[in-house]
Write an enzyme that holds these catalytic residues in place. Sequence first.
Site, PDB file in Angstrom:
ATOM      1  N   LYS A 173       0.711  -1.154  -0.045  1.00 60.16           N
ATOM      2  CA  LYS A 173       0.003   0.041  -0.006  1.00 60.16           C
ATOM      3  C   LYS A 173       0.997   1.329   0.166  1.00 60.16           C
ATOM      4  O   LYS A 173       1.029   1.833   1.072  1.00 60.16           O
ATOM      5  CB  LYS A 173      -1.073  -0.207   1.139  1.00 60.16           C
ATOM      6  CG  LYS A 173      -1.839  -1.052   1.007  1.00 60.16           C
ATOM      7  CD  LYS A 173      -2.822  -1.272   2.289  1.00 60.16           C
ATOM      8  CE  LYS A 173      -4.038  -0.091   2.465  1.00 60.16           C
ATOM      9  NZ  LYS A 173      -5.014  -0.132   1.614  1.00 60.16           N
TER      10      LYS A 173
HETATM   11  N1  PMP Z   1      -7.217  -3.777  -2.760  1.00 58.71           N
HETATM   12  C1  PMP Z   1      -6.976  -2.537  -2.593  1.00 58.71           C
HETATM   13  C2  PMP Z   1      -6.634  -1.494  -3.691  1.00 58.71           C
HETATM   14  C3  PMP Z   1      -7.089  -1.932  -1.138  1.00 58.71           C
HETATM   15  O1  PMP Z   1      -6.728  -0.768  -0.996  1.00 58.71           O
HETATM   16  C4  PMP Z   1      -7.564  -2.760  -0.232  1.00 58.71           C
HETATM   17  C5  PMP Z   1      -7.678  -2.308   0.977  1.00 58.71           C
HETATM   18  N2  PMP Z   1      -6.745  -2.515   2.142  1.00 58.71           N
HETATM   19  C6  PMP Z   1      -8.028  -4.142  -0.553  1.00 58.71           C
HETATM   20  C7  PMP Z   1      -7.781  -4.709  -1.906  1.00 58.71           C
HETATM   21  C8  PMP Z   1      -8.347  -4.984   0.767  1.00 58.71           C
HETATM   22  O2  PMP Z   1      -7.323  -5.484   1.351  1.00 58.71           O
HETATM   23  P1  PMP Z   1      -7.564  -5.782   2.988  1.00 58.71           P
HETATM   24  O3  PMP Z   1      -8.489  -6.900   2.917  1.00 58.71           O
HETATM   25  O4  PMP Z   1      -6.178  -6.322   3.263  1.00 58.71           O
HETATM   26  O5  PMP Z   1      -7.887  -4.664   3.713  1.00 58.71           O
END
Ligand code: PMP
Length: 311
Positions: A156
């Site tokens: 991220k």
């Molecule tokens: N894809 C993106 C682009 C995201 O920003 C997120 C949120 N973190 C997710 C998928 C889902 O990830 P997670 O389940 O780890 O929050």
Amino acid sequence: MPPVAFHKGAFVPLEQATIGVMTHAFHYGTAVFEGVRGNWNEQEERLFIFRMREHYERLLEGCKVLHIQLPYSLDELCTITVEMVERCGYTQDIYIRPIAYKSEERVATLNLTPLKNDFTVLAIPFGAYLNVEAAARCCTSSWRRMEDTVIPPSVKISGLYVNSILAKTEAVAAGFDEAILLNQQGYVSEGTGENLFLVRKGKVVTPPLEDNILPGITRDTVITLAKNELGIETVERHLRRADLYLADELFLTGTAAHLTAVGSVDNHPLGDGQMGPLTRKLQNLYFDVIRGRSPRYLHWCTSAAPKLVSA
Ligand code: PMP
């Protein structure tokens, strides 16, 4: 109790956790962040922070990509976060935002390696992001998901989120709840802040990591619950745009979005346009797990009890 943040090595009132206008990360998006949920359990009068360790593991992977060396270990990051949450004293669902960033106040440099780093973690009260009771109306975005050859989408990185922000803004302006992005090959990648699953003829399918998705922690949670609790193996394979239209059920997963049903894509109704039966089952399982109500998955939850002290 006034909320506190951990900022520049100390717990401070949230409003005092500020950065200067010359900060490198502010100009260039040179930061790595996470979104973690703390889920309030009314009976136990405490928050359950969901899969915090895995979130910090992913944050540290992003730090490697951006040459950010933090003076904290994985364990220390978790300890700091629990203490910050307890000091805030929230008695409702919260969203925890850790961010590791290039903190040097120097703008005219693009070489990251000599720049100083810092780490901040804060929490805000946070209810629903998408309406989890309803079925979201989605569109296929005119924007494509960022390629790994441009910026790695598997961690991220703040600057990368302009991609998601353009897609979300376009979708909402057009009257949709959420956008689904395709990658450069035209395969379905994910939502702007969510992974995507579809159900067709009893099979659960989700795009593989190589389609430029973020390896979501909620995605992994749902794959695990489908397998352990329902005996369903999730298939990871490429999906095309029309696969979305032909799905019996479709849902999005993410820390903010939880597990949200999709009722239509590009105005093509899916099933009867409501939340499907398997989506409902998985959503119920998931909500029990994240609130610390499933003994089998308590190892995914870190308990934090609100403290009756101020910062
Ligand atoms: N894809 C993106 C682009 C995201 O920003 C997120 C949120 N973190 C997710 C998928 C889902 O990830 P997670 O389940 O780890 O929050």
